[in-house]
Design an enzyme around this catalytic site. Structure first.
Site, PDB file in Angstrom:
ATOM      1  CB  CYS A  91      -0.922   0.019   1.212  1.00  0.00           C
ATOM      2  SG  CYS A  91      -2.385  -1.020   1.033  1.00  0.00           S
TER       3      CYS A  91
ATOM      4  CG  ASP B 284      10.810  -8.942  -6.048  1.00  0.00           C
ATOM      5  OD1 ASP B 284       9.718  -9.482  -5.800  1.00  0.00           O
ATOM      6  OD2 ASP B 284      11.765  -8.926  -5.237  1.00  0.00           O
TER       7      ASP B 284
ATOM      8  N   GLY C 129       4.293 -19.651   0.322  1.00  0.00           N
ATOM      9  CA  GLY C 129       5.435 -18.743   0.226  1.00  0.00           C
ATOM     10  C   GLY C 129       5.064 -17.277   0.222  1.00  0.00           C
TER      11      GLY C 129
ATOM     12  CB  THR D  46       6.881 -12.938   2.465  1.00  0.00           C
ATOM     13  OG1 THR D  46       7.171 -12.275   1.234  1.00  0.00           O
ATOM     14  CG2 THR D  46       7.535 -14.313   2.483  1.00  0.00           C
TER      15      THR D  46
ATOM     16  CG  HIS E  97       2.474  -9.870  -4.484  1.00  0.00           C
ATOM     17  ND1 HIS E  97       2.093  -9.931  -3.168  1.00  0.00           N
ATOM     18  CD2 HIS E  97       3.488 -10.760  -4.630  1.00  0.00           C
ATOM     19  CE1 HIS E  97       2.861 -10.807  -2.533  1.00  0.00           C
ATOM     20  NE2 HIS E  97       3.705 -11.336  -3.398  1.00  0.00           N
TER      21      HIS E  97
HETATM   22  P1  AMP Z   1       5.733 -13.135  -1.829  1.00  0.00           P
HETATM   23  O1  AMP Z   1       6.810 -13.935  -1.132  1.00  0.00           O
HETATM   24  O2  AMP Z   1       5.045 -13.881  -2.917  1.00  0.00           O
HETATM   25  O3  AMP Z   1       4.769 -12.532  -0.828  1.00  0.00           O
HETATM   26  O4  AMP Z   1       6.486 -11.972  -2.572  1.00  0.00           O
HETATM   27  C1  AMP Z   1       6.853 -10.769  -1.971  1.00  0.00           C
HETATM   28  C2  AMP Z   1       7.877 -10.129  -2.862  1.00  0.00           C
HETATM   29  O5  AMP Z   1       7.974  -8.760  -2.525  1.00  0.00           O
HETATM   30  C3  AMP Z   1       9.289 -10.712  -2.711  1.00  0.00           C
HETATM   31  O6  AMP Z   1       9.727 -11.215  -3.978  1.00  0.00           O
HETATM   32  C4  AMP Z   1      10.116  -9.535  -2.231  1.00  0.00           C
HETATM   33  O7  AMP Z   1      11.423  -9.521  -2.769  1.00  0.00           O
HETATM   34  C5  AMP Z   1       9.297  -8.348  -2.715  1.00  0.00           C
HETATM   35  N1  AMP Z   1       9.479  -7.110  -1.977  1.00  0.00           N
HETATM   36  C6  AMP Z   1       9.442  -6.940  -0.634  1.00  0.00           C
HETATM   37  N2  AMP Z   1       9.641  -5.644  -0.320  1.00  0.00           N
HETATM   38  C7  AMP Z   1       9.797  -4.977  -1.495  1.00  0.00           C
HETATM   39  C8  AMP Z   1      10.034  -3.612  -1.851  1.00  0.00           C
HETATM   40  N3  AMP Z   1      10.165  -2.665  -0.928  1.00  0.00           N
HETATM   41  N4  AMP Z   1      10.154  -3.296  -3.159  1.00  0.00           N
HETATM   42  C9  AMP Z   1      10.031  -4.249  -4.113  1.00  0.00           C
HETATM   43  N5  AMP Z   1       9.791  -5.549  -3.838  1.00  0.00           N
HETATM   44  C10 AMP Z   1       9.681  -5.916  -2.565  1.00  0.00           C
HETATM   45 ZN    ZN Z   2      -1.817  -3.251   1.097  1.00  0.00          ZN
END
Ligand code: AMP
Ligand code: ZN
Length: 113
Positions: free
Chosen positions: A6, A29, A92, A94, A99
């Site tokens: 957000c 990413d 997985g 996080t 997204h």
């Molecule tokens: P997921 O594990 O599917 O929830 O993917 C979360 C993704 O968000 C991971 O690939 C992280 O590297 C990415 N991520 C986390 N923080 C950021 C950020 N500030 N900018 C860009 N990507 C991010």
């Molecule tokens: Zn959000």
């Protein structure tokens, strides 16, 4: 709400934007797992696929059209690309703002781990 995506959508946390409009954002990413690794999000805070409703249909459709258009413009993806959505901790996930990962630029393994 303490949600990193957000905040990224609102521009409160910087990101490398590939595409944005009033409803969706596609950005790089921060920890890429492939030569091309983009994230596509709706601006609306939806925790996971489980929280999607009929009212999200149009935005989600546009998100996929945009991912496809961006993929078509990237030479690294000319031979294929992968879209992944981790739904829930065991899968997985996080970041609990729904997204889609768009991966490409290398040979993808199957089945995914
Ligand atoms: P997921 O594990 O599917 O929830 O993917 C979360 C993704 O968000 C991971 O690939 C992280 O590297 C990415 N991520 C986390 N923080 C950021 C950020 N500030 N900018 C860009 N990507 C991010
Ligand atoms: Zn959000």
């Amino acid at each position: 709400m303490d949600c990193i995506f957000c905040k990224i959508f609102a521009g409160e946390i910087p990101s490398e934007v590939v595409y944005r409009d009033d409803d969706i954002l596609i950005f790089k990413d921060i920890d890429p797992k492939a030569p091309v690794h983009l994230l596509a999000i709706p601006g609306k805070h939806i925790e996971s696929l489980n929280d999607l409703t009929e009212s999200d249909t149009e935005v989600l459709g546009r998100l996929f059209i945009k991912m496809k258009d961006i993929a078509a413009d990237l030479p690294e993806l000319k031979n294929g690309y992968r879209i992944v959505q981790n739904n829930g901790k065991e899968a997985g996930q996080t970041v609990f703002h729904m997204h889609f990962h768009l991966f490409g630029g290398r040979r993808m393994m199957w089945p995914p781990g």
